[in-house]
Design a protein around this motif. Structure first.
Motif, mmCIF file in Angstrom:
data_model
loop_
_atom_site.group_PDB
_atom_site.id
_atom_site.type_symbol
_atom_site.label_atom_id
_atom_site.label_comp_id
_atom_site.label_asym_id
_atom_site.label_seq_id
_atom_site.Cartn_x
_atom_site.Cartn_y
_atom_site.Cartn_z
ATOM 1 N N ASP A 106 39.839 -4.017 35.926
ATOM 2 C CA ASP A 106 39.049 -3.484 34.815
ATOM 3 C C ASP A 106 39.353 -4.232 33.524
ATOM 4 O O ASP A 106 38.434 -4.576 32.760
ATOM 5 N N ALA A 107 40.648 -4.524 33.275
ATOM 6 C CA ALA A 107 41.018 -5.267 32.069
ATOM 7 C C ALA A 107 40.428 -6.665 32.087
ATOM 8 O O ALA A 107 39.934 -7.166 31.067
ATOM 9 N N ALA A 108 40.453 -7.318 33.254
ATOM 10 C CA ALA A 108 39.893 -8.664 33.365
ATOM 11 C C ALA A 108 38.396 -8.661 33.158
ATOM 12 O O ALA A 108 37.830 -9.605 32.591
ATOM 13 N N ALA A 109 37.742 -7.609 33.610
ATOM 14 C CA ALA A 109 36.286 -7.521 33.445
ATOM 15 C C ALA A 109 35.893 -7.374 31.985
ATOM 16 O O ALA A 109 34.735 -7.646 31.618
ATOM 17 N N ARG A 110 36.843 -6.970 31.136
ATOM 18 C CA ARG A 110 36.557 -6.800 29.709
ATOM 19 C C ARG A 110 36.992 -8.005 28.879
ATOM 20 O O ARG A 110 37.070 -7.927 27.661
ATOM 21 N N THR A 111 37.256 -9.124 29.558
ATOM 22 C CA THR A 111 37.571 -10.364 28.857
ATOM 23 C C THR A 111 36.351 -11.275 28.884
ATOM 24 O O THR A 111 35.364 -11.014 29.562
ATOM 25 N N THR A 112 36.453 -12.397 28.174
ATOM 26 C CA THR A 112 35.344 -13.344 28.125
ATOM 27 C C THR A 112 35.484 -14.458 29.139
ATOM 28 O O THR A 112 34.523 -15.180 29.406
ATOM 29 N N ARG A 113 36.679 -14.622 29.733
ATOM 30 C CA ARG A 113 36.930 -15.792 30.562
ATOM 31 C C ARG A 113 37.173 -15.473 32.037
ATOM 32 O O ARG A 113 36.934 -16.285 32.897
ATOM 33 N N ASN A 114 37.718 -14.297 32.329
ATOM 34 C CA ASN A 114 38.214 -14.031 33.674
ATOM 35 C C ASN A 114 37.143 -13.539 34.619
ATOM 36 O O ASN A 114 36.243 -12.780 34.261
ATOM 37 N N GLU A 115 37.264 -13.989 35.861
ATOM 38 C CA GLU A 115 36.604 -13.363 36.979
ATOM 39 C C GLU A 115 37.710 -12.750 37.836
ATOM 40 O O GLU A 115 38.858 -13.147 37.762
#
Length: 323
Positions: free
Chosen positions: A309-318
């Motif tokens: 969930d935290a990664a989904a709220r970033t601009t770079r991560n899949e």
């Protein structure tokens, strides 16, 4: 960048290793931080070679990557936590820790690991231990403004003791770095609160003392950055990028070295994961909850959900898709 998530077996010590690996694969983890310890892959067992081959097959069948970690508390000495260390006053005791780390490199090569983790250990009394803060910095002498004295001590004897500790560390790591070079696997040393090598500045001090060997890399623990580094975790990630070989992650509070489940500390994780993605780091990011084995399976599940969930709220991560 696709974030590759793992979970540390030091947080699953109530499970058989085969069961722990199966759990992580079923949950959708990409890999595992495998601590060499008596309850899992015992590096001192007479059948360690055969057992290592079995674990390698198991990892391959499950599609799990691996980092070899060496932070087992009593694997060498049943009475001293993390003893003997690379800083032990007894040369034979230091040699025992060095031999364990060389064996860890050999095991890592058999497993196809992307790094071998280690740490310096706590400096014995009289050899440069960090300040009595409960956290400590462990670095060499640092000048106090306007006084000409040092945080490690106010005398030349204290500075000499600190230099002795660093000399022991560099000397003890030599054979391990040689083994890592031969195996083509980086040795990723971790700044650990309260240890001689406690901060990123200490890592660079060691790197300089050793002549910046290619085999020496960094294990960056995100919680430790929150705990004691002067810069925030995002800046720590950015500054560590060229040497990043392994990442551990958990929540933590400022000034308190306690590994916490996600959401129980103070770290804002989306910016940290964004910074990590920007480095191009493609190794495992391993959840490190070594005091939570009693709830290991549940925390492995919830930690994966939190990080996705935290990664989904970033601009770079899949993130890897759930199973």
């Amino acid at each position: 960048m696709t974030l590759r998530l793992g979970y540390g077996t030091n947080g699953l010590t109530d499970l058989r290793l085969d069961d722990a690996l199966g759990l992580l694969a079923d949950l959708g983890y990409d890999g595992v931080g495998l601590t060499l310890d008596h309850m899992h892959l015992d590096p001192l067992a007479p059948d360690v070679a055969a057992r290592t081959r079995h674990v390698a097959r198991r990892l391959g069948a499950l599609g799990l990557g691996v980092t070899v970690e060496t932070g087992a508390r009593y694997v060498l000495d049943p009475r001293r936590k993390h003893g003997p260390s690379l800083l032990d006053p007894d040369p034979e005791a230091r040699a025992a820790r060095t031999a364990l780390l060389v064996r860890a490199v050999d095991i890592a090569a058999e497993l196809g690991a992307h790094a071998v983790h280690c740490f310096s250990g706590i400096a014995p009394p009289g050899t440069g231990a960090g300040p009595d803060t409960g956290v400590g910095t462990g670095a060499g002498p640092r000048a106090d403004a306007g006084t000409g004295t040092t945080a490690a001590g106010t005398t030349a004897a204290a500075a000499t003791a600190t230099a002795t500790a660093w000399h022991r560390l560099t000397d003890a790591l030599g054979p391990v770095l040689d083994a890592a070079t031969r195996a083509g696997i980086p040795l990723a040393i971790e700044p650990e609160p309260g240890h001689l090598l406690a901060t990123l500045a200490d890592f660079h001090h060691l790197r300089t003392l050793l002549g910046d060997p290619d085999a020496l890399g960094l294990t960056l623990d995100i919680g430790h950055c929150q705990c004691l580094e002067p810069a925030p975790p995002t800046t720590c990630v950015e500054e560590a990028a060229p040497w990043l070989r392994h990442v551990q992650i958990e929540d933590m509070r400022r000034g308190v070295h306690e590994h916490l489940p996600f959401g129980d500390g103070e770290i804002d994780f989306p910016p940290v994961l964004d910074a990590l993605a920007a480095t191009g780091y493609d190794g495992l990011t391993v959840v490190e909850l070594p005091r939570h084995s009693h709830a290991g399976p549940d925390l492995a599940r919830s930690s994966l959900g939190f990080l996705r969930d935290a990664a989904a709220r970033t601009t770079r991560n899949e993130v890897t898709a759930p199973c």
